[in-house]
Design a protein around this motif. Structure first.
Motif, PDB file in Angstrom:
ATOM      1  N   THR A  39      -7.609  -9.551   5.005  1.00 57.73           N
ATOM      2  CA  THR A  39      -7.683 -10.488   6.130  1.00 57.73           C
ATOM      3  C   THR A  39      -8.247 -11.826   5.660  1.00 57.73           C
ATOM      4  OG1 THR A  39      -8.027  -8.648   7.681  1.00 57.73           O
ATOM      5  CG2 THR A  39      -8.615 -10.849   8.447  1.00 57.73           C
TER       6      THR A  39
ATOM      7  N   ASN B 224      -5.712 -13.844   3.532  1.00 59.51           N
ATOM      8  CA  ASN B 224      -4.639 -14.508   4.272  1.00 59.51           C
ATOM      9  C   ASN B 224      -5.079 -15.824   4.920  1.00 59.51           C
ATOM     10  OD1 ASN B 224      -2.542 -12.748   3.726  1.00 59.51           O
ATOM     11  ND2 ASN B 224      -3.061 -11.384   5.412  1.00 59.51           N
ATOM     12  N   ASP B 225      -6.371 -16.124   4.873  1.00 56.60           N
ATOM     13  CA  ASP B 225      -6.878 -17.378   5.425  1.00 56.60           C
ATOM     14  C   ASP B 225      -7.048 -18.385   4.288  1.00 56.60           C
ATOM     15  OD1 ASP B 225      -9.260 -19.277   6.167  1.00 56.60           O
ATOM     16  OD2 ASP B 225      -8.513 -18.510   8.077  1.00 56.60           O
TER      17      ASP B 225
ATOM     18  N   SER C  91     -10.137 -17.620   1.687  1.00 55.34           N
ATOM     19  CA  SER C  91      -9.734 -17.087   0.380  1.00 55.34           C
ATOM     20  C   SER C  91     -10.429 -17.794  -0.782  1.00 55.34           C
ATOM     21  CB  SER C  91      -8.217 -17.174   0.210  1.00 55.34           C
ATOM     22  OG  SER C  91      -7.777 -18.520   0.247  1.00 55.34           O
TER      23      SER C  91
ATOM     24  N   LYS D 177      -2.297 -16.574  -6.695  1.00 58.75           N
ATOM     25  CA  LYS D 177      -1.964 -17.493  -5.605  1.00 58.75           C
ATOM     26  C   LYS D 177      -2.439 -18.905  -5.935  1.00 58.75           C
ATOM     27  CE  LYS D 177      -2.482 -17.788  -0.563  1.00 58.75           C
ATOM     28  NZ  LYS D 177      -3.130 -17.178   0.626  1.00 58.75           N
TER      29      LYS D 177
ATOM     30  N   LEU E  68      -0.273  -6.802   5.271  1.00 61.12           N
ATOM     31  CA  LEU E  68      -1.287  -7.854   5.177  1.00 61.12           C
ATOM     32  C   LEU E  68      -1.140  -8.665   3.888  1.00 61.12           C
ATOM     33  CD1 LEU E  68      -4.438  -5.939   6.466  1.00 61.12           C
ATOM     34  CD2 LEU E  68      -3.403  -7.924   7.536  1.00 61.12           C
TER      35      LEU E  68
ATOM     36  N   ASN F 239       2.341 -11.840   2.715  1.00 58.21           N
ATOM     37  CA  ASN F 239       2.354 -13.306   2.644  1.00 58.21           C
ATOM     38  C   ASN F 239       2.013 -13.794   1.242  1.00 58.21           C
ATOM     39  OD1 ASN F 239       3.039 -13.553   5.319  1.00 58.21           O
ATOM     40  ND2 ASN F 239       0.946 -13.837   6.034  1.00 58.21           N
ATOM     41  N   ALA F 240       0.971 -13.190   0.646  1.00 55.39           N
ATOM     42  CA  ALA F 240       0.560 -13.596  -0.698  1.00 55.39           C
ATOM     43  C   ALA F 240       1.641 -13.252  -1.722  1.00 55.39           C
ATOM     44  CB  ALA F 240      -0.756 -12.920  -1.067  1.00 55.39           C
TER      45      ALA F 240
ATOM     46  N   THR G 209     -12.895 -15.705   9.360  1.00 52.85           N
ATOM     47  CA  THR G 209     -11.440 -15.750   9.566  1.00 52.85           C
ATOM     48  C   THR G 209     -11.100 -15.679  11.048  1.00 52.85           C
ATOM     49  OG1 THR G 209     -11.185 -13.336   9.328  1.00 52.85           O
ATOM     50  CG2 THR G 209     -11.017 -14.654   7.334  1.00 52.85           C
TER      51      THR G 209
END
Length: 427
Positions: A93, A96-97, A101, A139, A220, A223-224, A301
């Motif tokens: 979680t 994803n921010d 992150s 990332k 979750l 996205n990354a 988050t």
């Protein structure tokens, strides 16, 4: 020296175990930092006094004494009554921010240079942590642009020679089979398909397979992964990934060093085979996770989802650091996270109240919020709720805050901590 490792398992915070001998250290501090900011003394991950091992607000696995093969494993304090903290979901979680992150590396420590410890698969907390760290590092590399470099390439050419002609291979493959115009050549190429990027892509593909075993986590992390994998489209992974282990990283691309180190650790951990995940015994590097910091970042988050740029994280003033400062007009507030379940039982801590009251009386805070000095600034404490039946994954609604008895302008609000759907034993 005993062949089997003795694992002392206790719970986080006030966990205790009596030992008789064979300890080589009396305490270990997170990242070896005995003192924190402004020379304040930190609490150790564990300490040993009068033959008793005591834990604090950290979970992890580490050596107590290597010569006697004795190690310690500390699990989250919320793990009881059939509840097991899903800290991997909390980390994902945060990953994803975009802002949260950036702070993930402050939450954990992996002692990659230390000797591994053999533990039961059920005690494995490091594998998911390595996955999170690796995804976060790659990332950042993709955001900054992947490194290009010269690398050796072999190609089968027709009626031409480029670079060095591989005579022996050309003779065996083509000349002796009556194909005299075809050649095999080796030459240097400048691009993305060099060993470092190949190893990183191998790590990404392994992480993708690893997470596919856990659909909820895969969603979750999608996205990354979707952000990183397209950047490696030109990169090919050789059949023998183990051949990529021996190369030097360029000092001009120091950011690659840690990502490659973690990729090697992940692939070595499972022997380049995702099926090893199912093994009953695994070897883990010693590591620690700071649970109060993880809960703090997890709460951040949710606050960002609701208040965006109006929520300021780690606001600094007068040699002190607030967890959060909410500057939204009409809802100005000083917010602090406390990794304590007592608030959910209607209890509070006077020291926490005093600390937060001190934050809310600083001149810089009044100036930031444009408040007159005769006005009281509201204070909020966010605490963890252990409830696997009624978890909420939506926004953190500050309108649901509850007044703290006997204190004017003080409130508390619970944040549900995610749980794993397997039964955990009590600590």
């Amino acid at each position: 020296m005993p062949n089997t490792i003795e694992i002392i398992s206790i719970g986080e915070h006030k966990g205790m175990h009596t030992i008789t001998d064979s300890t080589s250290i009396n305490a270990y501090y997170f990242k070896n930092q005995k003192f924190g900011k402004y020379k304040s003394q930190n609490k150790p991950c564990f300490s040993i006094e009068n033959n008793r091992v005591t834990s604090n607000y950290f979970i992890g696995v580490d050596w107590l004494c290597k010569t006697s093969n004795r190690a310690i494993c500390i699990s989250p304090k919320l793990n009881n009554d059939g509840f097991e903290t899903d800290y991997l979901k909390m980390l994902l979680t945060c990953l994803n921010d975009a802002v949260a992150s950036k702070h993930i590396n402050n939450i954990y420590e992996i002692k990659s240079q230390d000797d591994p410890i053999e533990i039961n698969q059920s005690l494995d907390l490091l594998s998911p942590l390595l996955v999170i760290q690796f995804l976060n590092l790659v990332k950042q590399l993709v955001k900054n642009g992947l490194k290009k470099s010269y690398y050796r390439e072999e190609k089968h050419l027709n009626a031409r020679v480029k670079g060095k002609l591989l005579v022996s291979q050309t003779l065996k493959r083509y000349t002796y089979k009556n194909e005299p115009l075809k050649t095999i050549c080796a030459f240097d190429t400048f691009g993305l398909n060099h060993p470092e990027n190949q190893l990183l892509k191998a790590g990404l593909l392994f992480v993708q397979k690893y997470l596919s075993s856990y659909p909820e986590y895969a969603a979750l992390a999608s996205n990354a992964l979707q952000f990183c994998l397209p950047a490696f489209e030109e990169v090919t992974v050789p059949k023998k990934v183990s051949s990529l282990q021996n190369f030097k990283t360029s000092p001009f691309f120091s950011s690659y060093k840690e990502a490659i180190s973690i990729a090697k650790l992940i692939l070595k951990r499972f022997g380049h085979n995702v099926r090893t995940i199912e093994a009953s015994k695994i070897k883990t590097q010693p590591f620690w996770i700071n649970m109060p910091l993880l809960f703090e970042l997890y709460a951040f988050t949710f606050l960002r989802k609701r208040y965006g740029g109006n929520i300021h994280y780690q606001y600094k003033s007068n040699y002190q650091e607030l967890d959060f400062l909410l500057t939204l007009q009409g809802q100005e507030m000083v917010i602090d996270t406390k990794y304590k379940t007592k608030y959910g039982r209607g209890k509070n801590n006077k020291e926490d109240i005093r600390q937060l009251a001190g934050y809310a009386r600083m001149d810089k805070v009044y100036k930031e919020l444009s408040k007159p000095k005769n006005e009281i600034i509201d204070c909020l404490i966010i605490y963890p709720i252990r409830d696997k039946e009624n978890q909420q994954n939506g926004l953190l609604n500050l309108e649901q805050k509850i007044s703290i008895d006997k204190y004017n302008g003080f409130y508390s609000l619970g944040l549900y901590v995610p749980s794993i759907n397997t039964k955990a034993g009590e600590n």
